[in-house]
Write a protein that holds these residues in place. Structure first.
Motif, PDB file in Angstrom:
ATOM      1  N   LEU A   6       0.827  -1.204   0.000  1.00 46.08           N
ATOM      2  CA  LEU A   6       0.000   0.000   0.000  1.00 46.08           C
ATOM      3  C   LEU A   6       0.867   1.262   0.000  1.00 46.08           C
ATOM      4  CD1 LEU A   6      -2.928   0.851  -0.049  1.00 46.08           C
ATOM      5  CD2 LEU A   6      -2.920   0.840   2.433  1.00 46.08           C
ATOM      6  N   LEU A  60       2.024   1.704  -3.507  1.00 44.67           N
ATOM      7  CA  LEU A  60       0.911   2.210  -4.311  1.00 44.67           C
ATOM      8  C   LEU A  60       0.715   3.708  -4.092  1.00 44.67           C
ATOM      9  CD1 LEU A  60      -1.429   1.475  -6.218  1.00 44.67           C
ATOM     10  CD2 LEU A  60      -2.828   1.098  -4.179  1.00 44.67           C
ATOM     11  N   ARG A  61       0.789   4.150  -2.869  1.00 45.60           N
ATOM     12  CA  ARG A  61       0.653   5.581  -2.573  1.00 45.60           C
ATOM     13  C   ARG A  61       1.772   6.395  -3.219  1.00 45.60           C
ATOM     14  NH1 ARG A  61      -0.803   4.313   3.449  1.00 45.60           N
ATOM     15  NH2 ARG A  61      -3.069   4.315   3.318  1.00 45.60           N
ATOM     16  N   ARG A  71       3.454   5.591  -5.931  1.00 48.94           N
ATOM     17  CA  ARG A  71       3.219   5.628  -7.385  1.00 48.94           C
ATOM     18  C   ARG A  71       2.151   6.667  -7.725  1.00 48.94           C
ATOM     19  NH1 ARG A  71       1.877   0.268 -10.054  1.00 48.94           N
ATOM     20  NH2 ARG A  71       2.105   1.601 -11.880  1.00 48.94           N
ATOM     21  N   TYR A  72       1.124   6.749  -6.899  1.00 47.88           N
ATOM     22  CA  TYR A  72       0.068   7.736  -7.135  1.00 47.88           C
ATOM     23  C   TYR A  72       0.612   9.155  -6.949  1.00 47.88           C
ATOM     24  CZ  TYR A  72      -4.338  10.273  -6.610  1.00 47.88           C
ATOM     25  OH  TYR A  72      -5.360  11.163  -6.752  1.00 47.88           O
ATOM     26  N   GLU A 132      -7.257   4.243 -10.961  1.00 46.15           N
ATOM     27  CA  GLU A 132      -6.397   3.072 -10.795  1.00 46.15           C
ATOM     28  C   GLU A 132      -5.991   2.908  -9.328  1.00 46.15           C
ATOM     29  OE1 GLU A 132      -3.528   2.196 -14.396  1.00 46.15           O
ATOM     30  OE2 GLU A 132      -3.594   4.360 -13.937  1.00 46.15           O
ATOM     31  N   PHE A 133      -5.683   4.041  -8.688  1.00 50.42           N
ATOM     32  CA  PHE A 133      -5.296   3.988  -7.268  1.00 50.42           C
ATOM     33  C   PHE A 133      -6.403   3.382  -6.417  1.00 50.42           C
ATOM     34  CE2 PHE A 133      -5.309   5.981  -3.044  1.00 50.42           C
ATOM     35  CZ  PHE A 133      -4.099   5.522  -2.563  1.00 50.42           C
ATOM     36  N   LYS A 176      -6.774  -0.455  -7.207  1.00 51.94           N
ATOM     37  CA  LYS A 176      -5.672  -1.259  -6.666  1.00 51.94           C
ATOM     38  C   LYS A 176      -5.698  -1.274  -5.131  1.00 51.94           C
ATOM     39  CE  LYS A 176      -2.787  -0.363 -10.656  1.00 51.94           C
ATOM     40  NZ  LYS A 176      -2.267  -1.560 -11.252  1.00 51.94           N
ATOM     41  N   LYS A 177      -6.095  -0.158  -4.536  1.00 51.13           N
ATOM     42  CA  LYS A 177      -6.187  -0.105  -3.071  1.00 51.13           C
ATOM     43  C   LYS A 177      -7.266  -1.050  -2.569  1.00 51.13           C
ATOM     44  CE  LYS A 177      -7.001   3.081   0.724  1.00 51.13           C
ATOM     45  NZ  LYS A 177      -7.307   4.451   1.109  1.00 51.13           N
TER      46      LYS A 177
END
Length: 87
Positions: A61, A64-65, A67-68, A77-78, A81-82
């Motif tokens: 996570l 992912l954060r 990348r966002y 997408e965020f 995926k979250k």
């Protein structure tokens, strides 16, 4: 009130001066134990209750954060995926 407050000259005269020190040490130990116990209870029941454990230490996570934040993925997408990660 402390039992040795006031006229304690009879204790000092008879060599029992250490009773006052022992009594003060016992008070200090008592309050130290009470404070430590209260802090442990507070941490156990009130610390980090609003953050679930699996989110708190989840490196996926976090990636992912990041990348966002860098703009590699968009908001849709965020969110997708979250939600996949949290299932």
């Amino acid at each position: 009130m402390h039992p040795f407050y006031g006229a304690v000259s009879e204790f000092f005269a008879e060599g029992y001066w250490w009773i006052g020190l022992l009594s003060m040490a016992m008070y200090l130990v008592f309050w130290a134990v009470v404070i430590i116990f209260a802090v442990k209870l507070f941490k156990k029941y009130f610390a980090d209750k609003d953050i679930p454990a699996k989110i708190k230490d989840d490196s996926a996570l976090t990636i992912l954060r990041e990348r966002y934040a860098r703009g590699e993925i968009n908001a849709e997408e965020f969110k997708q995926k979250k939600s996949d990660l949290l299932e």
